[in-house]
Design a protein around this motif. Structure first.
Motif, PDB file in Angstrom:
ATOM      1  N   UNK A  92       0.849  -1.364  -0.075  1.00 39.12           N
ATOM      2  CA  UNK A  92      -0.106   0.105   0.025  1.00 39.12           C
ATOM      3  C   UNK A  92       1.019   1.130  -0.031  1.00 39.12           C
ATOM      4  N   UNK A  93       0.370   2.367  -0.744  1.00 38.32           N
ATOM      5  CA  UNK A  93       1.056   3.680  -0.731  1.00 38.32           C
ATOM      6  C   UNK A  93       0.294   4.625  -0.505  1.00 38.32           C
ATOM      7  N   UNK A  94       0.993   5.646  -0.107  1.00 33.11           N
ATOM      8  CA  UNK A  94       2.324   5.977   0.140  1.00 33.11           C
ATOM      9  C   UNK A  94       2.560   5.852   1.707  1.00 33.11           C
ATOM     10  N   UNK A  95       3.830   5.150   1.846  1.00 31.21           N
ATOM     11  CA  UNK A  95       3.969   5.163   3.469  1.00 31.21           C
ATOM     12  C   UNK A  95       5.052   6.322   3.396  1.00 31.21           C
ATOM     13  N   UNK A  97       7.270   7.952   6.450  1.00 32.36           N
ATOM     14  CA  UNK A  97       8.164   7.591   7.820  1.00 32.36           C
ATOM     15  C   UNK A  97       8.635   8.845   8.567  1.00 32.36           C
ATOM     16  N   UNK A  98       8.520   9.144   9.819  1.00 26.52           N
ATOM     17  CA  UNK A  98       9.284  10.311  10.282  1.00 26.52           C
ATOM     18  C   UNK A  98       9.787   9.693  11.770  1.00 26.52           C
ATOM     19  N   UNK A  99      11.199   9.753  11.860  1.00 29.35           N
ATOM     20  CA  UNK A  99      11.718   9.361  12.849  1.00 29.35           C
ATOM     21  C   UNK A  99      11.522   7.837  13.397  1.00 29.35           C
ATOM     22  N   UNK A 100      10.658   7.297  14.293  1.00 25.08           N
ATOM     23  CA  UNK A 100      10.629   5.922  14.493  1.00 25.08           C
ATOM     24  C   UNK A 100       9.024   5.497  14.155  1.00 25.08           C
ATOM     25  N   UNK A 101       8.249   6.460  13.542  1.00 24.03           N
ATOM     26  CA  UNK A 101       6.861   6.383  13.474  1.00 24.03           C
ATOM     27  C   UNK A 101       6.602   6.312  11.924  1.00 24.03           C
ATOM     28  N   UNK A 102       5.419   5.722  11.475  1.00 23.61           N
ATOM     29  CA  UNK A 102       5.023   5.671   9.980  1.00 23.61           C
ATOM     30  C   UNK A 102       3.399   5.593   9.912  1.00 23.61           C
ATOM     31  N   UNK A 103       3.293   6.139   8.797  1.00 26.85           N
ATOM     32  CA  UNK A 103       1.605   6.131   8.477  1.00 26.85           C
ATOM     33  C   UNK A 103       1.340   5.764   6.856  1.00 26.85           C
ATOM     34  N   UNK A 104       0.588   5.236   6.842  1.00 28.51           N
ATOM     35  CA  UNK A 104       0.237   4.988   5.349  1.00 28.51           C
ATOM     36  C   UNK A 104      -0.676   6.133   4.919  1.00 28.51           C
ATOM     37  N   UNK A 105      -0.278   6.912   4.007  1.00 28.09           N
ATOM     38  CA  UNK A 105      -0.906   8.125   3.617  1.00 28.09           C
ATOM     39  C   UNK A 105      -2.434   8.273   2.933  1.00 28.09           C
ATOM     40  N   UNK A 106      -3.368   7.531   3.507  1.00 30.96           N
ATOM     41  CA  UNK A 106      -4.525   7.500   3.070  1.00 30.96           C
ATOM     42  C   UNK A 106      -5.614   7.382   4.096  1.00 30.96           C
ATOM     43  N   UNK A 107      -6.462   8.257   4.144  1.00 29.58           N
ATOM     44  CA  UNK A 107      -6.528   9.561   3.255  1.00 29.58           C
ATOM     45  C   UNK A 107      -5.379  10.392   3.359  1.00 29.58           C
ATOM     46  N   UNK A 108      -5.140  11.257   2.427  1.00 29.52           N
ATOM     47  CA  UNK A 108      -3.977  12.078   2.369  1.00 29.52           C
ATOM     48  C   UNK A 108      -4.246  13.225   3.412  1.00 29.52           C
ATOM     49  N   UNK A 109      -5.277  13.505   4.036  1.00 27.73           N
ATOM     50  CA  UNK A 109      -5.300  14.504   4.954  1.00 27.73           C
ATOM     51  C   UNK A 109      -4.747  14.134   6.230  1.00 27.73           C
ATOM     52  N   UNK A 110      -4.398  13.064   6.361  1.00 31.10           N
ATOM     53  CA  UNK A 110      -3.448  12.621   7.708  1.00 31.10           C
ATOM     54  C   UNK A 110      -2.200  12.775   7.613  1.00 31.10           C
ATOM     55  N   UNK A 111      -1.630  13.363   6.301  1.00 28.21           N
ATOM     56  CA  UNK A 111      -0.172  13.136   6.405  1.00 28.21           C
ATOM     57  C   UNK A 111       0.385  14.518   6.938  1.00 28.21           C
TER      58      UNK A 111
END
Length: 117
Positions: A92-95, A97-111
């Motif tokens: 799944x994309x996009x992933x 990653x910031x420091x030691x955390x990550x999200x899947x950028x769906x929905x993009x509003x989360x980014x």
């Protein structure tokens, strides 16, 4: 903003939108075109821990390769991870990653919220 990486597919509209959000937030991210530079099993396991999800939750279950490989019936998580490493189109994309955390950028509003947290 430092220590940001994106697993990016330039052909994906959500992934391109994620890149725009990174730019809008003045974020110079390391861009990994994961279809060209396939992540290995160890990298996928690391991302799964950061995301706090199961391998199946990271998989694009509507892809033809998912159906062809009969992954819906697969219960062994290591085999699912191996399938993603061998066929990164399943990831799944996009992933993001910031420091030691990550999200899947769906929905993009989360980014943006994730970048600023």
């Amino acid at each position: 903003m430092n220590n940001v990486t994106i697993w990016h597919n330039p052909r994906c509209s959500k992934s391109r939108a994620a890149m725009e959000i990174l730019q809008e937030n003045n974020c110079e991210a390391e861009v990994i075109k994961y279809l060209e530079t396939n992540p290995d099993e160890t990298q996928i396991k690391t991302i799964l821990k950061m995301l706090e999800i199961t391998p199946r939750e990271l998989m694009r279950q509507n892809e033809d390769i998912y159906k062809e490989m009969r992954l819906k019936e697969e219960t062994n998580e290591d085999k699912l991870i191996s399938a993603m490493a061998q066929n990164p189109k399943l990831i799944e994309r996009p992933v993001i990653i910031k420091d030691n955390r990550a999200i899947i950028g769906r929905p993009t509003e989360r980014i943006a919220e994730f970048l600023n947290s």
